[in-house]
Design a protein around this motif. Structure first.
Motif, PDB file in Angstrom:
ATOM      1  N   PRO A 344       0.814  -1.225   0.000  1.00 18.86           N
ATOM      2  CA  PRO A 344       0.000   0.000   0.000  1.00 18.86           C
ATOM      3  C   PRO A 344       0.842   1.267   0.000  1.00 18.86           C
ATOM      4  O   PRO A 344       0.433   2.308  -0.515  1.00 18.86           O
ATOM      5  N   HIS A 345       2.052   1.195   0.582  1.00 20.52           N
ATOM      6  CA  HIS A 345       2.955   2.352   0.620  1.00 20.52           C
ATOM      7  C   HIS A 345       4.385   1.842   0.747  1.00 20.52           C
ATOM      8  O   HIS A 345       4.626   0.681   1.112  1.00 20.52           O
ATOM      9  N   ALA A 346       5.328   2.689   0.457  1.00 22.92           N
ATOM     10  CA  ALA A 346       6.741   2.298   0.526  1.00 22.92           C
ATOM     11  C   ALA A 346       7.152   2.021   1.969  1.00 22.92           C
ATOM     12  O   ALA A 346       6.698   2.687   2.903  1.00 22.92           O
ATOM     13  N   GLU A 347       8.005   1.008   2.124  1.00 25.90           N
ATOM     14  CA  GLU A 347       8.527   0.643   3.438  1.00 25.90           C
ATOM     15  C   GLU A 347      10.046   0.617   3.406  1.00 25.90           C
ATOM     16  O   GLU A 347      10.664   0.378   2.361  1.00 25.90           O
ATOM     17  N   SER A 348      10.647   0.814   4.559  1.00 21.83           N
ATOM     18  CA  SER A 348      12.086   0.648   4.714  1.00 21.83           C
ATOM     19  C   SER A 348      12.425  -0.836   4.794  1.00 21.83           C
ATOM     20  O   SER A 348      11.632  -1.631   5.304  1.00 21.83           O
ATOM     21  N   VAL A 349      13.592  -1.187   4.303  1.00 27.18           N
ATOM     22  CA  VAL A 349      14.017  -2.583   4.438  1.00 27.18           C
ATOM     23  C   VAL A 349      14.462  -2.886   5.861  1.00 27.18           C
ATOM     24  O   VAL A 349      14.545  -4.058   6.246  1.00 27.18           O
ATOM     25  N   ASP A 350      14.782  -1.869   6.640  1.00 25.20           N
ATOM     26  CA  ASP A 350      15.201  -2.092   8.021  1.00 25.20           C
ATOM     27  C   ASP A 350      14.110  -2.812   8.798  1.00 25.20           C
ATOM     28  O   ASP A 350      12.937  -2.422   8.743  1.00 25.20           O
ATOM     29  N   GLY A 351      14.492  -3.874   9.511  1.00 28.00           N
ATOM     30  CA  GLY A 351      13.517  -4.555  10.337  1.00 28.00           C
ATOM     31  C   GLY A 351      13.803  -6.023  10.494  1.00 28.00           C
ATOM     32  O   GLY A 351      14.889  -6.516  10.152  1.00 28.00           O
ATOM     33  N   GLU A 352      12.825  -6.728  11.032  1.00 26.50           N
ATOM     34  CA  GLU A 352      12.933  -8.166  11.246  1.00 26.50           C
ATOM     35  C   GLU A 352      12.457  -8.912   9.998  1.00 26.50           C
ATOM     36  O   GLU A 352      11.423  -8.576   9.428  1.00 26.50           O
ATOM     37  N   TRP A 353      13.203  -9.922   9.642  1.00 30.89           N
ATOM     38  CA  TRP A 353      12.919 -10.712   8.438  1.00 30.89           C
ATOM     39  C   TRP A 353      12.977 -12.199   8.766  1.00 30.89           C
ATOM     40  O   TRP A 353      13.647 -12.617   9.709  1.00 30.89           O
ATOM     41  N   HIS A 354      12.277 -12.986   7.955  1.00 32.91           N
ATOM     42  CA  HIS A 354      12.446 -14.435   7.953  1.00 32.91           C
ATOM     43  C   HIS A 354      13.425 -14.742   6.820  1.00 32.91           C
ATOM     44  O   HIS A 354      13.116 -14.501   5.643  1.00 32.91           O
ATOM     45  N   VAL A 355      14.585 -15.268   7.163  1.00 37.12           N
ATOM     46  CA  VAL A 355      15.687 -15.386   6.202  1.00 37.12           C
ATOM     47  C   VAL A 355      16.076 -16.847   6.007  1.00 37.12           C
ATOM     48  O   VAL A 355      16.212 -17.601   6.983  1.00 37.12           O
ATOM     49  N   VAL A 356      16.251 -17.237   4.745  1.00 34.62           N
ATOM     50  CA  VAL A 356      16.698 -18.582   4.394  1.00 34.62           C
ATOM     51  C   VAL A 356      18.100 -18.496   3.821  1.00 34.62           C
ATOM     52  O   VAL A 356      18.365 -17.711   2.895  1.00 34.62           O
ATOM     53  N   HIS A 357      18.989 -19.290   4.378  1.00 37.50           N
ATOM     54  CA  HIS A 357      20.355 -19.419   3.861  1.00 37.50           C
ATOM     55  C   HIS A 357      20.369 -20.595   2.898  1.00 37.50           C
ATOM     56  O   HIS A 357      20.146 -21.737   3.297  1.00 37.50           O
ATOM     57  N   SER A 368      13.471 -21.012   7.515  1.00 35.99           N
ATOM     58  CA  SER A 368      13.888 -19.630   7.711  1.00 35.99           C
ATOM     59  C   SER A 368      14.172 -19.372   9.185  1.00 35.99           C
ATOM     60  O   SER A 368      13.634 -20.057  10.074  1.00 35.99           O
ATOM     61  N   VAL A 369      15.013 -18.392   9.428  1.00 38.19           N
ATOM     62  CA  VAL A 369      15.309 -17.978  10.799  1.00 38.19           C
ATOM     63  C   VAL A 369      15.062 -16.477  10.904  1.00 38.19           C
ATOM     64  O   VAL A 369      15.232 -15.744   9.933  1.00 38.19           O
ATOM     65  N   PRO A 370      14.636 -16.006  12.091  1.00 32.03           N
ATOM     66  CA  PRO A 370      14.403 -14.570  12.254  1.00 32.03           C
ATOM     67  C   PRO A 370      15.723 -13.816  12.393  1.00 32.03           C
ATOM     68  O   PRO A 370      16.535 -14.126  13.270  1.00 32.03           O
ATOM     69  N   LEU A 371      15.963 -12.865  11.507  1.00 38.33           N
ATOM     70  CA  LEU A 371      17.189 -12.088  11.532  1.00 38.33           C
ATOM     71  C   LEU A 371      16.884 -10.622  11.259  1.00 38.33           C
ATOM     72  O   LEU A 371      15.926 -10.297  10.549  1.00 38.33           O
ATOM     73  N   ARG A 372      17.722  -9.765  11.795  1.00 40.11           N
ATOM     74  CA  ARG A 372      17.609  -8.337  11.521  1.00 40.11           C
ATOM     75  C   ARG A 372      18.304  -8.026  10.207  1.00 40.11           C
ATOM     76  O   ARG A 372      19.400  -8.525   9.935  1.00 40.11           O
ATOM     77  N   VAL A 373      17.669  -7.207   9.385  1.00 37.94           N
ATOM     78  CA  VAL A 373      18.244  -6.781   8.115  1.00 37.94           C
ATOM     79  C   VAL A 373      18.278  -5.259   8.088  1.00 37.94           C
ATOM     80  O   VAL A 373      17.311  -4.600   8.475  1.00 37.94           O
ATOM     81  N   ARG A 374      19.417  -4.714   7.614  1.00 37.72           N
ATOM     82  CA  ARG A 374      19.572  -3.266   7.520  1.00 37.72           C
ATOM     83  C   ARG A 374      19.881  -2.871   6.079  1.00 37.72           C
ATOM     84  O   ARG A 374      20.542  -3.601   5.343  1.00 37.72           O
ATOM     85  N   VAL A 415       4.281  -8.375   0.731  1.00 37.76           N
ATOM     86  CA  VAL A 415       5.358  -8.063   1.666  1.00 37.76           C
ATOM     87  C   VAL A 415       6.607  -7.725   0.861  1.00 37.76           C
ATOM     88  O   VAL A 415       6.695  -8.014  -0.327  1.00 37.76           O
ATOM     89  N   LEU A 416       7.577  -7.115   1.540  1.00 39.13           N
ATOM     90  CA  LEU A 416       8.890  -6.969   0.923  1.00 39.13           C
ATOM     91  C   LEU A 416       9.632  -8.287   1.022  1.00 39.13           C
ATOM     92  O   LEU A 416       9.511  -9.031   2.003  1.00 39.13           O
ATOM     93  N   ALA A 417      10.399  -8.592  -0.005  1.00 30.82           N
ATOM     94  CA  ALA A 417      11.240  -9.784  -0.029  1.00 30.82           C
ATOM     95  C   ALA A 417      12.595  -9.382  -0.600  1.00 30.82           C
ATOM     96  O   ALA A 417      12.742  -8.302  -1.184  1.00 30.82           O
ATOM     97  N   LYS A 432      10.003 -10.203   4.624  1.00 30.16           N
ATOM     98  CA  LYS A 432       9.923  -9.327   5.789  1.00 30.16           C
ATOM     99  C   LYS A 432       8.789  -9.782   6.706  1.00 30.16           C
ATOM    100  O   LYS A 432       7.684 -10.089   6.244  1.00 30.16           O
ATOM    101  N   ALA A 433       9.083  -9.809   7.997  1.00 35.06           N
ATOM    102  CA  ALA A 433       8.100 -10.237   8.980  1.00 35.06           C
ATOM    103  C   ALA A 433       6.922  -9.268   9.004  1.00 35.06           C
ATOM    104  O   ALA A 433       7.087  -8.057   8.893  1.00 35.06           O
ATOM    105  N   VAL A 434       5.729  -9.846   9.135  1.00 34.42           N
ATOM    106  CA  VAL A 434       4.505  -9.044   9.168  1.00 34.42           C
ATOM    107  C   VAL A 434       4.104  -8.820  10.622  1.00 34.42           C
ATOM    108  O   VAL A 434       4.020  -9.766  11.412  1.00 34.42           O
ATOM    109  N   ALA A 435       3.883  -7.567  10.978  1.00 33.80           N
ATOM    110  CA  ALA A 435       3.495  -7.249  12.353  1.00 33.80           C
ATOM    111  C   ALA A 435       2.137  -7.854  12.652  1.00 33.80           C
ATOM    112  O   ALA A 435       1.226  -7.803  11.806  1.00 33.80           O
TER     113      ALA A 435
END
Length: 436
Positions: A344-357, A368-374, A415-417, A432-435
């Motif tokens: 719906p609107h632009a978001e910052s990438v900063d935040g908590e994400w579900h990340v797959v290595h 996936s594991v919860p990790l901070r992304v900047r 969501v952002l990916a 990106k994790a959804v609140a």
């Protein structure tokens, strides 16, 4: 948007399958504006599988309808050579003609598991809707005679417009040979072609499902291949080359023909493997992909299996996004329509994400594991190339990444990916994790 629910059990009625039971898929768009998916004649829990290349249609790349078979079983010459019961891995493309008249080529494979007695045949039509007419074998191999295997065909055109057939699998690796631009058959019948990818005997030479695309944006060729077993451990790998005949090099500069490394998983940049996001389905063995364009957009279609029942397979389509350094990576979520990729609107990438290595040595499900992304990027889903910093357990990782919009099937919202390469040439991807 809510994606269609999967039936509780298998059904023999193909009109209920949707994208289920689609194996080794390829997708093209007809002149009628309709999307066509062609796939191996395989299905699970079905008493009588329709024989011949399976065909589905879609108006939007999301909802698929089974419409029949392109060929009525195995064509006679391919059947006489192989004794095959069905057709595998169709490659379908619009063939260039001197007068611009519509002409479509289908390269199909006829073989049996574990055998090099195989045929890649050619069928032609004026439209992907058919009818298709068999034109005969293009490449044939015999188990006790040849070291390579005539299956898994794909076609790429080089810078001069010359067509090339990429093919092969276990037993001798992946080869590429030139085709006659008029007929679509081999320029030199009986020729094997140039070896462009192989794997060592320690993993049974497990490479197959090749597909090459030319990227004018970087003026180079990208080879997609599948490693390991289609039943439980497939993963998609990529490598790039300046010339269509290679050498194809991964993100660390290693050639896909290099089998000297003691680690059979070390060569080839892994861009898709078994994975799971919180609350979602655990998927395994994604592979045997093909790639197609819709205008400037690039898509990857592949089959995948459910970890809780690996006999059940389906086709999934994913957006392909390219990093600033020119590496094609894929969305962590299947494509669900254009509107499903915009927030719906632009978001910052900063935040908590579900990340797959996407660990190249791992063959099972990577949770996936919860990790901070900047990062500095803000976007509403429009793809943005940007460096990202992932705060992983072993320390910060700087990624050559792309951030984009995707549809989260659990949260049922855009969501952002992201997908990106770290300094070691390994791919990370996240949602990106959804609140709450």
């Amino acid at each position: 948007m809510t994606l269609p629910a999967e039936p509780a059990q298998a059904t023999s009625d193909p009109t209920t399958w949707g994208a289920r039971n689609a194996h080794d898929p390829t997708v093209v768009r007809g002149d009628d504006g309709c999307w066509y998916m062609f796939s191996t004649d395989a299905a699970v829990g079905v008493d009588a599988i329709p024989a011949g290349v399976h065909v589905r249609t879609s108006p939007d790349l999301v909802e698929w309808t089974f419409v029949g078979t392109a060929l009525d079983g195995v064509p006679s010459r391919a059947l006489a050579h192989t004794g095959a019961h069905g057709l595998w891995a169709p490659e379908v493309l619009r063939w260039p003609t001197a007068d611009g008249a519509p002409r479509w080529h289908m390269y199909y494979s006829a073989s049996t598991f574990g055998s090099r007695t195989s045929v890649i045949g050619l069928a032609t039509a004026d439209s992907p809707a058919g009818p298709w007419t068999d034109a005969g074998p293009v490449v044939a191999t015999t188990h006790d005679v040849d070291g390579h295997n005539a299956i898994d065909a794909a076609v790429v055109f080089d810078r001069a417009g010359r067509p090339w057939l990429t093919y092969g699998s276990f037993f001798g690796g992946i080869h590429i040979l030139p085709l006659d631009a008029e007929t679509g058959f081999a320029e030199q019948p009986g020729e094997t072609g140039t070896l462009i990818a192989r794997r060592p005997a320690s993993v049974d030479g497990a490479v197959e499902g090749p597909y090459i695309v030319y990227r004018p944006e970087e003026d180079r060729f990208v080879l997609f291949v599948s490693y390991d077993s289609l039943f439980d451990s497939y993963s998609v790998r990529v490598a790039v080359a300046d010339e269509v005949t290679g050498p194809y090099l991964d993100a660390n500069g290693r050639a896909l023909t290099d089998t000297a490394d003691s680690d059979p998983d070390a060569v080839g940049t892994k861009i898709l493997g078994g994975h799971r996001f919180p609350g979602g389905t655990a998927w395994i063995a994604p592979g045997h992909n093909s790639v197609f364009r819709d205008g400037s957009r690039l898509f990857l279609v592949h089959h995948v299996r459910r970890a809780d029942d690996p006999t059940r397979h389906e086709a999934q389509i994913r957006r392909v996004h390219v990093t600033a350094s020119g590496w094609p990576l894929v969305s962590p979520h299947p494509y669900a329509g254009d509107h499903a990729e915009r927030l719906p609107h632009a978001e910052s990438v900063d935040g908590e994400w579900h990340v797959v290595h996407l660990d190249p040595a791992k063959r099972g499900v990577e949770a996936s594991v919860p990790l901070r992304v900047r990062g500095a990027a803000h976007t509403d889903g429009q793809a943005v190339t940007t460096p990202l910093i992932v705060q992983a357990e072993g320390g910060d990782l700087v990624l050559d990444a792309v951030v984009f919009g995707a549809w989260d099937p659990v949260a049922q919202r855009p969501v952002l990916a992201f997908a990106g390469l770290d300094a070691s040439g390994t791919v990370w991807t996240g949602s990106k994790a959804v609140a709450p």
